[in-house]
Design a protein around this motif. Structure first.
Motif, PDB file in Angstrom:
ATOM      1  N   GLU A 106      90.057 100.317  22.408  1.00  8.52           N
ATOM      2  CA  GLU A 106      88.688 100.639  22.040  1.00  8.52           C
ATOM      3  C   GLU A 106      88.147 101.606  22.865  1.00  8.52           C
ATOM      4  N   LEU A 107      88.499 101.501  24.378  1.00  4.30           N
ATOM      5  CA  LEU A 107      87.752 102.629  25.234  1.00  4.30           C
ATOM      6  C   LEU A 107      88.461 103.949  24.970  1.00  4.30           C
ATOM      7  N   ARG A 108      89.980 103.637  24.725  1.00  2.00           N
ATOM      8  CA  ARG A 108      90.616 105.132  24.534  1.00  2.00           C
ATOM      9  C   ARG A 108      89.955 105.753  23.187  1.00  2.00           C
ATOM     10  N   GLN A 109      89.765 104.942  22.231  1.00  2.68           N
ATOM     11  CA  GLN A 109      89.450 105.689  20.905  1.00  2.68           C
ATOM     12  C   GLN A 109      88.042 106.075  21.102  1.00  2.68           C
ATOM     13  N   SER A 110      87.149 105.670  22.092  1.00  2.41           N
ATOM     14  CA  SER A 110      85.918 105.907  22.161  1.00  2.41           C
ATOM     15  C   SER A 110      85.388 107.025  22.945  1.00  2.41           C
ATOM     16  N   GLY A 111      86.687 107.490  23.619  1.00  2.00           N
ATOM     17  CA  GLY A 111      86.564 108.722  24.688  1.00  2.00           C
ATOM     18  C   GLY A 111      85.837 108.123  25.918  1.00  2.00           C
ATOM     19  N   ALA A 112      85.967 107.095  26.127  1.00  2.00           N
ATOM     20  CA  ALA A 112      85.011 106.425  27.344  1.00  2.00           C
ATOM     21  C   ALA A 112      85.722 106.780  28.687  1.00  2.00           C
ATOM     22  N   GLU A 113      84.822 107.146  29.876  1.00  2.21           N
ATOM     23  CA  GLU A 113      85.412 107.554  30.932  1.00  2.21           C
ATOM     24  C   GLU A 113      85.663 106.398  31.743  1.00  2.21           C
ATOM     25  N   VAL A 114      86.912 105.745  31.567  1.00  2.00           N
ATOM     26  CA  VAL A 114      87.406 104.311  32.224  1.00  2.00           C
ATOM     27  C   VAL A 114      86.842 104.312  33.855  1.00  2.00           C
ATOM     28  N   GLY A 115      87.182 105.578  34.565  1.00  2.00           N
ATOM     29  CA  GLY A 115      87.025 105.358  35.875  1.00  2.00           C
ATOM     30  C   GLY A 115      85.693 105.232  36.467  1.00  2.00           C
ATOM     31  N   LYS A 116      84.652 105.257  35.302  1.00  2.00           N
ATOM     32  CA  LYS A 116      83.258 104.890  35.872  1.00  2.00           C
ATOM     33  C   LYS A 116      82.878 103.467  35.471  1.00  2.00           C
ATOM     34  N   ILE A 117      83.934 102.808  34.737  1.00  4.13           N
ATOM     35  CA  ILE A 117      83.514 101.521  34.452  1.00  4.13           C
ATOM     36  C   ILE A 117      83.877 100.514  35.427  1.00  4.13           C
ATOM     37  N   HIS A 118      83.099  99.708  36.203  1.00  5.85           N
ATOM     38  CA  HIS A 118      83.134  98.731  37.028  1.00  5.85           C
ATOM     39  C   HIS A 118      82.989  97.290  36.564  1.00  5.85           C
ATOM     40  N   LEU A 119      84.106  96.392  36.872  1.00  6.53           N
ATOM     41  CA  LEU A 119      83.976  94.945  36.514  1.00  6.53           C
ATOM     42  C   LEU A 119      83.891  94.054  37.515  1.00  6.53           C
ATOM     43  N   TRP A 120      83.083  93.238  37.539  1.00  4.70           N
ATOM     44  CA  TRP A 120      82.972  92.017  38.494  1.00  4.70           C
ATOM     45  C   TRP A 120      83.453  90.784  37.616  1.00  4.70           C
ATOM     46  N   ALA A 121      84.669  90.497  37.950  1.00  2.00           N
ATOM     47  CA  ALA A 121      85.376  89.500  37.111  1.00  2.00           C
ATOM     48  C   ALA A 121      85.631  88.171  37.726  1.00  2.00           C
ATOM     49  N   SER A 122      85.027  87.158  37.097  1.00  8.10           N
ATOM     50  CA  SER A 122      84.968  86.006  37.842  1.00  8.10           C
ATOM     51  C   SER A 122      86.016  85.095  37.333  1.00  8.10           C
ATOM     52  N   PHE A 123      86.644  84.447  38.157  1.00 12.24           N
ATOM     53  CA  PHE A 123      87.631  83.454  37.642  1.00 12.24           C
ATOM     54  C   PHE A 123      87.054  82.142  37.404  1.00 12.24           C
ATOM     55  N   GLY A 150      86.366  87.589  41.577  1.00 10.56           N
ATOM     56  CA  GLY A 150      85.687  86.448  42.368  1.00 10.56           C
ATOM     57  C   GLY A 150      85.725  85.104  41.947  1.00 10.56           C
ATOM     58  N   ALA A 151      85.450  84.330  42.797  1.00  8.38           N
ATOM     59  CA  ALA A 151      85.533  83.000  42.459  1.00  8.38           C
ATOM     60  C   ALA A 151      84.461  81.991  43.421  1.00  8.38           C
ATOM     61  N   PHE A 175      86.560  88.497  46.012  1.00 11.03           N
ATOM     62  CA  PHE A 175      85.501  87.767  46.891  1.00 11.03           C
ATOM     63  C   PHE A 175      85.390  86.271  46.613  1.00 11.03           C
ATOM     64  N   VAL A 176      84.790  85.542  47.555  1.00 11.74           N
ATOM     65  CA  VAL A 176      84.629  84.218  47.561  1.00 11.74           C
ATOM     66  C   VAL A 176      83.170  84.103  47.529  1.00 11.74           C
ATOM     67  N   ASN A 177      82.627  83.518  46.719  1.00 13.77           N
ATOM     68  CA  ASN A 177      81.182  83.061  46.749  1.00 13.77           C
ATOM     69  C   ASN A 177      80.964  81.448  47.310  1.00 13.77           C
ATOM     70  N   ALA A 178      79.879  81.633  48.162  1.00 12.38           N
ATOM     71  CA  ALA A 178      79.566  80.230  48.941  1.00 12.38           C
ATOM     72  C   ALA A 178      79.080  79.479  47.609  1.00 12.38           C
ATOM     73  N   MET A 179      79.837  78.159  47.697  1.00 11.11           N
ATOM     74  CA  MET A 179      79.343  77.124  46.576  1.00 11.11           C
ATOM     75  C   MET A 179      77.619  76.587  46.594  1.00 11.11           C
ATOM     76  N   GLN A 180      76.888  77.062  45.723  1.00 10.91           N
ATOM     77  CA  GLN A 180      75.781  76.767  45.687  1.00 10.91           C
ATOM     78  C   GLN A 180      75.265  75.075  45.571  1.00 10.91           C
ATOM     79  N   GLY A 181      76.057  74.389  44.862  1.00  5.21           N
ATOM     80  CA  GLY A 181      76.008  72.987  44.822  1.00  5.21           C
ATOM     81  C   GLY A 181      76.597  72.152  45.709  1.00  5.21           C
ATOM     82  N   LEU A 182      77.302  72.803  46.676  1.00  6.24           N
ATOM     83  CA  LEU A 182      77.694  71.859  47.866  1.00  6.24           C
ATOM     84  C   LEU A 182      76.940  71.026  48.664  1.00  6.24           C
ATOM     85  N   LYS A 183      76.832  69.959  48.499  1.00  9.14           N
ATOM     86  CA  LYS A 183      75.767  69.176  49.242  1.00  9.14           C
ATOM     87  C   LYS A 183      75.906  69.060  50.807  1.00  9.14           C
TER      88      LYS A 183
END
Ligand code: SF4
Ligand code: SF4
Length: 507
Positions: A106-123, A150-151, A175-183
């Protein structure tokens, strides 16, 4: 009042409240009523239109409640925004479930500039496997998108996150996020383990005290919701204006006491992470600074307390050596450095600075600062064992002196104080080198001889005695176990096996 058009980065969260995943700890999963997305689509299209009409450079980051990329209108909007010259980057938090190959097409067909797209991908381990997640992310990374993974740092998931780290390409930041619910707080072992996966983990555990005076929120950065309400940051509750209702923002201070997550404290202009992440701070995708040579200290930097090189460091050295020249910068002689590292690792280095700068060796050349002959006075000459370290031409550049007992140390040091040597001591062992020798001086001579611009050199050490040398380059780095005083003086605190995610290496 402040003018809205001074804003240079915008977080956006629309009206989406649904997700195709069903993580047990999350209210936005499929179990919660998802509702129609038409109002969210309208809000998003309105925002995209406002950004298309924006008159100055701007960076954008979508932080949805739920998963945005499974909706075509978000993918279309991101592609459109990436093509706009004044949009310097557009990022999105995602669970990475949308098929990467289909999106790339889709990005190729739309002519997107992929180098400007940033992903924060959570596992999300409940919903996907390491293999599928990594495969998706690698496809997008290889296609040129800027990515990070990130996870959540759930102690039970430690082994899984280690597997994720080992499976990801080393040049992707995890990156590893500190767990909010850890008591409870993290144990020292857990902190160490998560920090070895993400060397920046401690920042997420600490968060930061709110610092409105030094916050970019309202002057350069803001958060916009689906109705256009503007806040200083996504964590602030105070509405300052409306994106669609005028150009001015109220000067109402944020009342939060803490900037309690990365998305908040990344707005603090004095936060040390700004130096590390550079222009990718907004999206957590490190801006990779160009580096054309790397210098490593040996003892305590490449080797641990047991004198051994970790397997992950050895792997990292092999990876780096295929991309960039490696050199040593050590107080050891070359022979000793070879023994410490072992031949198979030592040959990855093209030479370096040895004996604290008294001896330099490159490919096909060497030079040293020769010492005057040493002649100990009586009776010290019978009580001190002397080893002379010589270069290939037989010039001594370092003497190692080992007194028979501690009693000889004081008179020996007193006598040496009158001699033309630079003296250093480690317990009973005393070493002598040329008075003009030093790691910093050796480093500068070495770089000058090779024509290496120090502005493109990364140097890694662990002791405060490395500080002067490290200060010669903009990319000064201490390992996590380094002297605290050194860590305060360097730009980066990263271990050798995590460097790849923060620099662009080229010969
Ligand atoms: S992927 Fe994210 S938004 Fe979706 S259910 Fe899981 S935690 Fe919630
Ligand atoms: S909570 Fe947000 S607005 Fe408040 S000081 Fe922190 S970053 Fe700034």
């Amino acid at each position: 009042m402040r003018r809205l058009d001074s804003i240079r980065q915008i977080y956006y969260r629309g009206l989406l409240r649904s997700c195709n995943y069903t993580c047990s700890y999350c209210p936005f999963g499929r179990k919660s009523p998802s509702g129609p997305t038409s109002r969210d689509e309208q809000a998003w299209r309105r925002f995209v239109a406002a950004m298309a009409a924006w008159r100055s450079p701007v960076r954008l980051f979508l932080i949805p409640y739920g998963e945005a990329l499974v909706h075509a209108y978000y993918r279309e909007g991101i592609a459109q925004l990436s093509t706009l010259p004044h949009v310097r980057g557009v990022g999105c938090q995602t669970n990475l479930s949308y098929p990467a190959q289909a999106w790339l097409e889709e990005l190729r067909q739309s002519g997107a500039e992929v180098g400007k797209i940033h992903l924060w991908a959570s596992f999300h381990p409940e919903m996907t496997s390491v293999r599928r997640f990594v495969d998706q992310l690698h496809r997008l990374h290889e296609a040129g998108l800027q990515v990070c993974a990130g996870a959540v740092g759930k102690p039970d998931h430690l082994a899984l996150l280690q597997e994720l780290r080992d499976s990801l390409s080393p040049d992707i930041y995890l990156f590893v996020n500190a767990m909010q619910g850890l008591k409870r707080g993290y144990t020292a072992e857990e902190t160490l383990a998560f920090s070895s996966i993400d060397n920046l983990f401690a920042y997420d555990v600490q968060n930061a005290a709110a610092d409105w005076e030094h916050c970019m929120g309202r002057s350069e950065s803001c958060f916009v919701d689906g109705w256009g309400n503007v806040r200083a940051c996504p964590r602030s509750r105070t509405v300052l204006g409306n994106l669609y209702g005028g150009l001015s923002l109220e000067e109402v201070p944020c009342t939060n006491r803490r900037c309690d997550c990365y998305i908040a404290f990344s707005n603090l202009i004095r936060h040390p992470l700004r130096q590390v992440m550079g222009g990718g701070m907004l999206w957590r995708t490190p801006e990779k600074m160009p580096v054309s040579a790397v210098f490593f200290d040996v003892d305590g930097t490449l080797t641990g307390a047991d004198g051994r090189v970790l397997d992950s460091y050895a792997e990292a050295l092999r990876w780096l050596s295929r991309r960039v020249p490696l050199y040593l910068a050590t107080s050891l002689t070359e022979d000793l450095a070879r023994r410490r590292l072992g031949h198979s690792l030592f040959v990855l280095f093209r030479g370096g600075i040895f004996a604290d700068g008294a001896s330099l060796r490159g490919e096909g050349w060497s030079e040293c600062l020769p010492l005057l002959p040493l002649s100990l006075p009586q009776p010290l000459d019978r009580m001190v064992k002397v080893t002379a370290h010589q270069d290939a031409l037989g010039h001594p550049y370092k003497y190692s002196l080992l007194p028979d007992s501690r009693e000889e140390i004081a008179p020996l040091l007193e006598w040496l104080g009158t001699q033309p040597y630079r003296v250093s001591r480690n317990r009973r062992l005393i070493t002598l080198i040329h008075p003009q020798a030093g790691k910093k001086e050796g480093f500068l001579r070495f770089c000058a001889r090779l024509g290496l611009p120090t502005g493109r050199v990364l140097a890694v050490g662990n002791e405060i005695s490395d500080a002067d040398m490290l200060a010669c380059t903009p990319f000064s780095c201490a390992v996590l176990t380094a002297d605290e005083a050194l860590k305060q003086r360097v730009r980066y605190v990263l271990n050798p096996d995590r460097l790849a995610a923060f620099f662009h290496f080229s010969k």
